[in-house]
Design a protein around this motif. Structure first.
Motif, PDB file in Angstrom:
ATOM      1  N   ARG A  98       0.831  -1.203   0.000  1.00 13.22           N
ATOM      2  CA  ARG A  98       0.000   0.000   0.000  1.00 13.22           C
ATOM      3  C   ARG A  98       0.870   1.261   0.000  1.00 13.22           C
ATOM      4  NH1 ARG A  98      -5.308  -0.548   0.771  1.00 13.22           N
ATOM      5  NH2 ARG A  98      -6.098  -2.611   1.386  1.00 13.22           N
ATOM      6  N   GLU A 102      -3.946   4.317   4.055  1.00 13.28           N
ATOM      7  CA  GLU A 102      -3.308   4.887   2.862  1.00 13.28           C
ATOM      8  C   GLU A 102      -3.209   6.403   2.969  1.00 13.28           C
ATOM      9  OE1 GLU A 102      -5.179   3.772  -0.728  1.00 13.28           O
ATOM     10  OE2 GLU A 102      -4.503   1.689  -0.677  1.00 13.28           O
ATOM     11  N   THR A 138      -4.117  11.372  -3.475  1.00 18.11           N
ATOM     12  CA  THR A 138      -5.068  10.281  -3.252  1.00 18.11           C
ATOM     13  C   THR A 138      -6.495  10.643  -3.639  1.00 18.11           C
ATOM     14  OG1 THR A 138      -5.522  10.957  -0.971  1.00 18.11           O
ATOM     15  CG2 THR A 138      -3.640   9.487  -1.340  1.00 18.11           C
TER      16      THR A 138
END
Length: 319
Positions: A120, A171, A228
């Motif tokens: 990850r 994450e 992200t």
């Protein structure tokens, strides 16, 4: 007894330094008040430490040179200037010692993250166009996340954090820490610590330094979200480890600063409503501009400030 008029040109460098310091602090306050772009707010907070320390050091240095020439002896202000530099070096030494001690203490405790966590982290790092060192896990129940090191920085997570967050939230936390690495925040903290030490006697320096710490956390959040595209997930992760009535509550080094958590969550919600995740500015361009401005201010700032302090008495034709 010396004519008071002869003391005027001796005091001009110090007065000039104080005026420049006040102007730098006022500019920083203005940037923070009007809510300028995050990069500009980080830069103004840094300038609020850098410019006053530079101006006062140059002003005291110039004043001590003039007074030493006038009285043909070592000026007491030279001792003051030396003390300022010594305190700055001491602050840097303390910062580096803490980093070294933490690395030494964690060397025997940390272990590499599991393949799933490392995968990850590598996936998030691809968004930053960077290759990261193996993620380290601390066997601690408290939720912790921080970046360790200045040159070869490493991301450290605690087992408590891994147990508390779901994969998506994890994450976002990793992205936040990678944003600190991308922005070279530990190096900025090192340089800022020196300037803080130089003018540790000025309350304004501590004020500017605290705002710099706050703004770099907000900037790292924004840079992480630009990669992200999940500001709500990061806000959720912050709340899970920072809300006092949550079972997992505990201040987390590098991840949580209790006095800024409310501001960070509100900023992330604002980013969500602005749908900034859809725009996705390239992280290299955003972080790169700020680093160039910080580098330029540090390397080129002494020239105009020094010229003004040393040339002003002659420009004013003082006796």
């Amino acid at each position: 007894m010396d004519n008071p008029s002869t003391l005027v040109p001796l005091l001009v460098p110090l007065v000039t330094a104080l005026v420049i310091s006040v102007a730098a602090l006022g500019t920083s306050c203005w940037f923070l008040k009007v809510g300028a772009l995050r990069d500009g707010r980080v830069l103004s907070s840094y300038a609020g430490i850098f410019v006053p320390s530079l101006a006062l050091a140059l002003g005291v240095g110039h004043l001590s040179l003039d007074m030493a020439h006038a009285i043909s002896a070592i000026c007491p202000l030279s001792v003051v200037l030396g003390a300022m530099l010594l305190v700055g070096i001491t602050f840097v030494g303390g910062y580096l010692w803490r980093q070294h001690k933490l690395q030494r203490d964690l060397a025997s405790l940390c272990h590499p993250a599991s393949p799933a966590v490392q995968q990850r982290a590598d996936k998030v790092a691809q968004g930053f166009a960077m290759v990261i060192a193996p993620v380290l896990v601390i066997p601690a129940e408290r939720p912790l996340a921080f970046v360790l090191g200045i040159g070869e920085a490493e991301v450290c997570l605690s087992q408590g954090l891994l147990d508390t967050l779901d994969p998506v939230e994890l994450e976002q936390v990793i992205a936040h820490e990678l944003a600190h690495i991308q922005r070279r925040d530990n190096l900025i903290a090192l340089v800022s610590t020196f300037f803080l030490g130089v003018t540790a006697f000025l309350p304004s320096s501590w004020w500017a330094f605290s705002h710099l710490l706050r703004e770099r956390e907000l900037a790292a959040d924004e840079l992480a979200v630009s990669v992200t595209g999940k500001p709500v997930a990061l806000a959720r992760a912050l709340l899970k480890v920072a809300v006092p009535d949550h079972p997992a509550f505990s201040p987390a080094a590098g991840l949580i600063q209790p006095d800024t958590i409310d501001m960070r969550v509100k900023n992330l919600v604002r980013l969500h409503h602005l749908k900034q995740e859809a725009a996705r500015p390239h992280p290299l361009s955003k972080g790169g501009r700020e680093k160039l401005w910080l580098l330029g201010l540090t390397l080129l700032g002494p020239f105009p400030v020094g010229w003004l302090i040393f040339a002003l008495p002659h420009l004013l034709h003082l006796p």
